[in-house]
Design a protein around this motif. Structure first.
Motif, short mmCIF file in Angstrom:
data_model
loop_
_atom_site.label_atom_id
_atom_site.label_comp_id
_atom_site.label_asym_id
_atom_site.label_seq_id
_atom_site.Cartn_x
_atom_site.Cartn_y
_atom_site.Cartn_z
N LYS A 147 0.84 -1.20 0.00
CA LYS A 147 0.00 0.00 0.00
C LYS A 147 0.88 1.25 0.00
O LYS A 147 1.92 1.29 0.66
CB LYS A 147 -0.88 0.01 1.25
N SER A 174 -4.93 8.20 -9.64
CA SER A 174 -5.41 6.96 -10.26
C SER A 174 -5.69 7.18 -11.74
O SER A 174 -5.34 6.35 -12.58
CB SER A 174 -6.70 6.49 -9.59
N HIS A 186 -5.17 -3.62 -7.35
CA HIS A 186 -5.73 -2.27 -7.36
C HIS A 186 -6.60 -2.08 -8.60
O HIS A 186 -6.23 -2.48 -9.70
CB HIS A 186 -4.58 -1.25 -7.36
N ASN A 244 0.82 -3.62 -6.62
CA ASN A 244 -0.61 -3.66 -6.32
C ASN A 244 -1.43 -4.32 -7.43
O ASN A 244 -2.27 -3.67 -8.05
CB ASN A 244 -1.15 -2.23 -6.13
N ASP A 252 2.93 1.25 -10.26
CA ASP A 252 2.33 2.00 -9.15
C ASP A 252 2.89 3.40 -8.99
O ASP A 252 2.35 4.18 -8.22
CB ASP A 252 2.58 1.28 -7.83
#
Ligand code: ADP
Ligand code: ZN
Length: 820
Positions: free
Chosen positions: A529, A659, A691, A688, A648
């Motif tokens: 994260k 995003s 995600h 991720n 990421d």
């Protein structure tokens, strides 16, 4: 009378017959002024021309907006000079320019100045000149160190403006006053013109007569003669490629009459290659349907979002629409992001439309840009291709506006007049009653929402031309390789194998790593994260000097040694590897491959981007390592593998659009693979893999992304579900700047009376608290309607308590993109 008819034909602008004119001066004042128009200028004056006018004790440039019958309540002064033969912009654009000034809360004269090509303003400036006494003192050397420095600057530049002096030397003004008292310099006001030169190049040909004078013919001289003889005519630049010392060699040859050297203006394909005319291909069914739909709305304002997967032939659609508008006697504006892409689109448009286009972008010299502008203004061309500033091109009667890659961030101007060319395209199309096409494979959340709310209509191109398949995308979980030795944690074995097999087939590899200037970003080494602000849904930024993480929206602080708040155990890693490191790793792993790097560092020199693009096209490199510069729009058929080092990276940008940015970048970069005969492959490394942004990018599904992203934005009232204005307050004195920021915020609170109320966040110190000796603060205002926000901000900046502080400035960013 003759002259008047001539003018009328030339630019169709109404002559001014009144005694007064309304003028927008190029100064930071919000209103326009009325000046008297002496008889001598009246036959020639038109709206859109520049005038020199007195303003206070100075003379400044202004733009004529319109004729006025009356002078108004104040005593008017007369125009001093008319500076143009032709208007810089048509009268029909004045409403647009006024709209821009109003919306972006920017002075009208400065708005026009920002919209025009640079190099047009003249203004009185105070300049310091070295006196005779000063020159003697400088020579004798009996001056203090700093006095000598300032005096030296003035002497070197043959007079220096006070403004540029204080830019070079913060203490310069004070020292100058001392020098003035000692009569070592004289400060006088001079009319300074910004100059715009015209770009020419030297060419060499054989003379018409045979040379009379015999000179010694060295081997090199003979070589030059034979090159010129063969080519008939050759530019010095290309001659230098064969004979590097050519500039010195041609001089004696020319003097003796063996060569003719002359200058000529140059217009060329930026890649330096000739463009051969093309014939339009037959449209695919999908393309034909899109073209027909838009042509059916040719005479109405109809904003269209054209979603077309990469390689689906959007550019061909644009060219048909432009051709159609031109056939009907109307003009066209085609906006493309950034330089490298312009050259590619320019090539294709030139192949189709020949010399009928003008090109406007930052790689042109000031003079060239001005020249393109004039060509458009005179109606010699009516198709414009360009980067964001081309939205202001003085095209009359626009029939279509196209914004390619509409999601691209480079449409946003980040200094001065902070406009968004994509948004202005829609506004301008509305004023011209014409369609505007926003094209993208990864449309912005804002434009998608405009489709949902039926402000835009949507058309789609779902298949690649020639039915090439979209690349297959594989995700590799980087967490597997955390803590492993060597390069495996950065170039995973999966990616390594992919590169090897691609190289074995003789194809090219593109390795993508987006750094966007962030050397580190906080990521949990065990759960993956990113470290976010608990209040704002943006990533925290490490402030090394203060040893803590800080939220750039609300100011929230976390200790630098914090454990991951999500899993409670993991250590936060500030990952920081850049393209340069990747490049050297690849060279070690694949010693036989030719590796090239494309990023801001490697392309700082003008022209080097194009040189690398040419290498890629000519297949003289095997592996290309690059940042987002390479993600956009290029068509390189030999690239069959795209590797993403860390998907990421941009997710961690401290921005609510992180995003969206990430999704767009990944989908775009994936679109670089497999544009030739062979199908493409993408290997995306990520911390991720689950995600939603990464998943949507893997599926290349913008709707999947949109549907998951919008609930977040809605819940937190972020754009496009709200509007924002950001104020950037800066000044040289720390306390004064802070106090001014607080005063501004207090005033905004007082003005925040209308329901629904706006949210005022801050003032907070900017992430980079000090830039070039200026302290920086920010205020963010968020609300439901842009009208209300704009009302509050306009009233605040006009408040006398704000106006009277001259040492602190407030820059207004309406619809900001970068909140840093
Ligand atoms: P996009 O802009 O959507 O990424 P392009 O316009 O670059 O796609 O098109 C991809 C390729 O397909 C280009 O090489 C273009 O010349 C070619 N192309 C486009 N339309 C057609 C068509 N109707 N017939 C044949 N080739 C086409
Ligand atoms: Zn926060």
């Amino acid at each position: 009378m003759d002259i008047e008819i001539h003018w009328f034909i030339l630019h169709n602008a109404p002559m001014i017959s009144t005694d007064y004119i309304e003028v927008a001066v190029t100064l930071p004042v919000n209103q326009t002024f009325v000046y008297g128009l002496p008889d001598t200028f009246r036959p020639d004056a038109c709206p859109g021309m520049r005038v020199l006018v007195p303003f206070g004790r100075r003379r400044v440039t202004g733009y004529i907006l319109e004729g006025k019958e009356e002078s108004g309540p104040y005593k008017t002064k007369d125009v001093l000079d008319l500076l143009d033969d032709h208007p810089l912009f048509p009268e029909s654009d004045i409403a647009f320019l006024k709209w821009v000034a109003g919306y972006y809360i920017y002075p009208i004269g400065d708005t026009i100045k920002a919209a025009m090509p640079a190099g047009l303003a003249c203004m009185d400036v105070s300049c310091a000149f070295v006196s005779v006494k000063g020159a003697q003192a400088l020579e004798a050397g009996d001056l203090s160190h700093e006095e000598a420095r300032v005096l030296g600057l003035a002497a070197a530049k043959n007079g220096i403006s006070l403004k540029s002096l204080s830019r070079r030397d913060p203490a310069g003004a004070a020292i100058l006053r001392r020098l003035e008292k000692k009569e070592l310099v004289q400060v006088t006001v001079v009319l300074q013109k910004e100059t715009a030169g015209i770009k020419t190049e030297k060419f060499i040909s054989l003379p018409k007569q045979t040379p009379t004078q015999q000179i010694r013919m060295s081997a090199k001289r003979q070589k030059i003669l034979s090159i010129v003889r063969e080519a008939g005519e050759v530019s010095l630049t290309s001659l230098k490629r064969n004979v590097p010392t050519a500039p010195n060699l041609i001089k004696p040859l020319a003097q003796a009459g063996w060569l003719r050297v002359f200058s000529r203006r140059v217009f060329r394909d930026p890649l330096g290659d000739p463009v051969t005319p093309d014939t339009p291909p037959e449209l695919t069914d999908e393309q034909a349907a899109v073209v027909q739909e838009i042509q059916g709305r040719a005479d109405v304002f109809s904003p269209c979002l054209l979603v077309g997967v990469t390689g689906s032939g959007k550019t061909e659609v644009y060219m048909r629409l432009v051709a159609d508008a031109v056939e009907k006697g109307r003009g066209a504006i085609v906006l493309v992001p950034e330089i490298a892409l312009i050259s590619q689109t320019e090539r294709r448009f030139r192949a189709r439309f020949g010399e009928k286009i003008a090109v406007i972008h930052s790689m042109l010299s000031q003079g060239e840009r001005l020249d393109q502008w004039r060509k458009i203004g005179l109606g010699k061309v009516n198709i414009v291709i360009g980067a964001r500033s081309a939205i202001f091109a003085p095209i009359r009667n626009i029939g279509i506006i196209i914004v390619d890659e509409e999601h691209d961030y480079s449409y946003k101007q980040e200094s001065g007049l902070r406009y968004n060319a994509r948004d202005l395209a829609v506004v301008r199309a509305k004023m011209h009653n014409c369609p505007v096409v926003l094209g993208s494979a990864t449309p912005s959340v804002q434009s998608c929402l405009n489709v949902v709310s039926e402000k835009f209509f949507q058309l789609e191109l779902t298949r690649r031309v020639n039915n090439q398949t979209l690349p297959e995308i594989t995700l590799v979980d980087m967490k597997k390789y955390q803590g492993t030795w060597g390069t495996d944690s950065i170039i995973t074995p999966e990616l390594g194998r992919g590169i090897r097999s691609c190289l074995e087939k003789g194809n090219q590899v593109l390795i993508f790593l987006n750094r966007r200037g962030f050397s580190t970003f906080p990521v949990c080494a065990s759960c993956g994260k990113t470290l976010g602000c608990p209040h704002c849904d943006v990533t925290m930024t490490l402030h090394k000097g203060e040893d803590h993480y800080k939220c750039h929206l609300c100011g929230h602080i976390l200790a630098a040694d914090i454990r991951c708040p999500d899993c409670g155990t993991g250590k936060i890693k500030n990952l920081g590897f850049g393209t340069e490191k990747i490049e050297s790793m690849l060279k070690t792993l694949f010693p036989d491959a030719r590796v090239a790097r494309v990023d801001q560092d490697s392309t700082a020199r003008k022209g080097s981007t194009l040189a690398i693009l040419r290498q890629i096209r000519n297949r003289t490199v095997d592996i290309i390592v690059g940042t987002q510069m390479l993600a956009k729009g290029h068509d390189f058929p030999a690239i069959t593998l795209v590797g993403v080092i860390c998907a990421d990276l941009s997710l961690s940008l401290p921005d609510f659009r992180a995003s969206e940015r990430t999704f767009q970048l990944l989908a775009q970069v994936a679109g670089r693979a497999g544009r030739g005969e062979e199908p493409g492959r993408v290997i995306m490394q990520t911390f991720n893999p689950d995600h939603f942004t990464i998943k949507a990018a893997r599926n290349q599904d913008y709707l999947e992304f949109f549907n998951q992203e919008t609930p977040f934005r809605k819940a937190l009232m972020y754009p496009p579900f709200s509007r924002m204005i950001q104020l950037k307050i800066s000044g040289k004195n720390a306390e004064k700047t802070r106090d001014h920021a607080r005063l501004a915020a207090d005033l905004l609170e007082q003005l925040n009376t209308r329901e629904p109320k706006a949210q005022i966040l801050g003032p907070i110190e900017a992430a980079i608290q000090k830039i070039s000796a200026r302290y920086r603060w920010q205020i963010l205002i968020k609300g439901a309607s842009s009208g209300n926000l704009s009302r509050m901000v306009s009233a605040m900046v006009r408040d006398p308590s704000i106006q009277k502080v001259k040492s602190v400035s407030i820059a207004i960013d309406v619809d900001p993109y970068s909140l840093l």
